[in-house]
Motif scaffolding. Sequence first.
Motif, PDB file in Angstrom:
ATOM      1  N   ILE A 113     -65.368 -48.072 -99.846  1.00  0.00           N
ATOM      2  CA  ILE A 113     -64.927 -46.709-100.167  1.00  0.00           C
ATOM      3  C   ILE A 113     -64.738 -46.555-101.681  1.00  0.00           C
ATOM      4  O   ILE A 113     -65.115 -45.545-102.264  1.00  0.00           O
ATOM      5  CB  ILE A 113     -63.651 -46.355 -99.394  1.00  0.00           C
ATOM      6  CG1 ILE A 113     -63.984 -46.196 -97.901  1.00  0.00           C
ATOM      7  CG2 ILE A 113     -62.999 -45.090 -99.934  1.00  0.00           C
ATOM      8  CD1 ILE A 113     -62.778 -46.074 -97.001  1.00  0.00           C
ATOM      9  N   GLN A 114     -64.185 -47.577-102.323  1.00  0.00           N
ATOM     10  CA  GLN A 114     -64.008 -47.536-103.772  1.00  0.00           C
ATOM     11  C   GLN A 114     -65.342 -47.487-104.499  1.00  0.00           C
ATOM     12  O   GLN A 114     -65.451 -46.874-105.563  1.00  0.00           O
ATOM     13  CB  GLN A 114     -63.211 -48.753-104.245  1.00  0.00           C
ATOM     14  CG  GLN A 114     -61.770 -48.737-103.806  1.00  0.00           C
ATOM     15  CD  GLN A 114     -61.052 -50.031-104.171  1.00  0.00           C
ATOM     16  OE1 GLN A 114     -61.452 -50.740-105.084  1.00  0.00           O
ATOM     17  NE2 GLN A 114     -59.996 -50.337-103.435  1.00  0.00           N
ATOM     18  N   CYS A 117     -68.047 -46.136-103.333  1.00  0.00           N
ATOM     19  CA  CYS A 117     -68.784 -44.944-102.910  1.00  0.00           C
ATOM     20  C   CYS A 117     -68.615 -43.822-103.946  1.00  0.00           C
ATOM     21  O   CYS A 117     -67.515 -43.585-104.447  1.00  0.00           O
ATOM     22  CB  CYS A 117     -68.252 -44.491-101.554  1.00  0.00           C
ATOM     23  SG  CYS A 117     -69.198 -43.195-100.797  1.00  0.00           S
ATOM     24  N   PRO A 118     -69.699 -43.114-104.265  1.00  0.00           N
ATOM     25  CA  PRO A 118     -69.574 -41.980-105.189  1.00  0.00           C
ATOM     26  C   PRO A 118     -68.715 -40.868-104.577  1.00  0.00           C
ATOM     27  O   PRO A 118     -68.768 -40.642-103.364  1.00  0.00           O
ATOM     28  CB  PRO A 118     -71.010 -41.494-105.366  1.00  0.00           C
ATOM     29  CG  PRO A 118     -71.890 -42.482-104.704  1.00  0.00           C
ATOM     30  CD  PRO A 118     -71.061 -43.354-103.845  1.00  0.00           C
ATOM     31  N   PRO A 119     -67.913 -40.182-105.377  1.00  0.00           N
ATOM     32  CA  PRO A 119     -67.034 -39.126-104.858  1.00  0.00           C
ATOM     33  C   PRO A 119     -67.762 -38.023-104.081  1.00  0.00           C
ATOM     34  O   PRO A 119     -67.178 -37.418-103.189  1.00  0.00           O
ATOM     35  CB  PRO A 119     -66.372 -38.558-106.111  1.00  0.00           C
ATOM     36  CG  PRO A 119     -66.444 -39.654-107.110  1.00  0.00           C
ATOM     37  CD  PRO A 119     -67.706 -40.410-106.808  1.00  0.00           C
ATOM     38  N   ALA A 120     -69.003 -37.787-104.383  1.00  0.00           N
ATOM     39  CA  ALA A 120     -69.752 -36.752-103.666  1.00  0.00           C
ATOM     40  C   ALA A 120     -69.943 -37.102-102.188  1.00  0.00           C
ATOM     41  O   ALA A 120     -70.135 -36.226-101.356  1.00  0.00           O
ATOM     42  CB  ALA A 120     -71.112 -36.553-104.324  1.00  0.00           C
ATOM     43  N   ASN A 121     -69.858 -38.386-101.864  1.00  0.00           N
ATOM     44  CA  ASN A 121     -70.054 -38.833-100.479  1.00  0.00           C
ATOM     45  C   ASN A 121     -68.758 -38.875 -99.677  1.00  0.00           C
ATOM     46  O   ASN A 121     -68.781 -39.247 -98.496  1.00  0.00           O
ATOM     47  CB  ASN A 121     -70.705 -40.212-100.448  1.00  0.00           C
ATOM     48  CG  ASN A 121     -72.108 -40.197-100.993  1.00  0.00           C
ATOM     49  OD1 ASN A 121     -72.683 -39.147-101.236  1.00  0.00           O
ATOM     50  ND2 ASN A 121     -72.668 -41.374-101.204  1.00  0.00           N
ATOM     51  N   PHE A 122     -67.628 -38.557-100.281  1.00  0.00           N
ATOM     52  CA  PHE A 122     -66.347 -38.659 -99.587  1.00  0.00           C
ATOM     53  C   PHE A 122     -66.244 -37.815 -98.313  1.00  0.00           C
ATOM     54  O   PHE A 122     -65.697 -38.291 -97.325  1.00  0.00           O
ATOM     55  CB  PHE A 122     -65.187 -38.345-100.524  1.00  0.00           C
ATOM     56  CG  PHE A 122     -64.866 -39.462-101.495  1.00  0.00           C
ATOM     57  CD1 PHE A 122     -65.358 -40.739-101.316  1.00  0.00           C
ATOM     58  CD2 PHE A 122     -64.063 -39.218-102.589  1.00  0.00           C
ATOM     59  CE1 PHE A 122     -65.060 -41.758-102.202  1.00  0.00           C
ATOM     60  CE2 PHE A 122     -63.759 -40.230-103.485  1.00  0.00           C
ATOM     61  CZ  PHE A 122     -64.262 -41.503-103.291  1.00  0.00           C
ATOM     62  N   TYR A 135     -65.380 -39.586 -94.905  1.00  0.00           N
ATOM     63  CA  TYR A 135     -64.164 -39.226 -94.181  1.00  0.00           C
ATOM     64  C   TYR A 135     -64.449 -39.052 -92.695  1.00  0.00           C
ATOM     65  O   TYR A 135     -63.759 -39.601 -91.853  1.00  0.00           O
ATOM     66  CB  TYR A 135     -63.581 -37.941 -94.776  1.00  0.00           C
ATOM     67  CG  TYR A 135     -62.397 -37.400 -94.017  1.00  0.00           C
ATOM     68  CD1 TYR A 135     -61.135 -37.941 -94.185  1.00  0.00           C
ATOM     69  CD2 TYR A 135     -62.544 -36.345 -93.124  1.00  0.00           C
ATOM     70  CE1 TYR A 135     -60.051 -37.450 -93.489  1.00  0.00           C
ATOM     71  CE2 TYR A 135     -61.469 -35.846 -92.420  1.00  0.00           C
ATOM     72  CZ  TYR A 135     -60.225 -36.404 -92.602  1.00  0.00           C
ATOM     73  OH  TYR A 135     -59.154 -35.918 -91.896  1.00  0.00           O
TER      74      TYR A 135
END
Length: 128
Positions: free
Chosen positions: A99-100, A102-107, A111
């Motif tokens: 998760i760390q 992972c790019p923020p766009a994939n959050f 989730y």
Amino acid sequence: EHDDEMRENALQALESFALRCPSAVGACHLDAILVVCLQFIKYDPNYTEDVEDDEGGEEMEFDEDEDEDNGSSAGEYSDDEDSSWKTRRAAGKCLSAAIQACPPANFPSLYTQTCSVLVARLREREES
């Protein structure tokens, strides 16, 4: 017991790759790591539940033939000998690392992919 140690070590290696080389791991490998982590967060050979898995309606199976080859049965595996918690712990740490990385766009997709599994792991198994 040795299988649990091998799984734990493999998950720790994936965690290290995700933490130390997030650009080399890339999005294609991150998806595979997430799938493995989510699979092993649910791993518990001492607990069987009559809930169908989201992918195809089958329950997870782990090396049932191997237990038959060794002459042991699931009933002989006691909680005192259980080291599967190490596998679940390593999967949780690896999931955190993925998760760390992972790019923020994939959050948002991350989730939806992970939260239901994590919340299900918090459910009590024994009646109080």
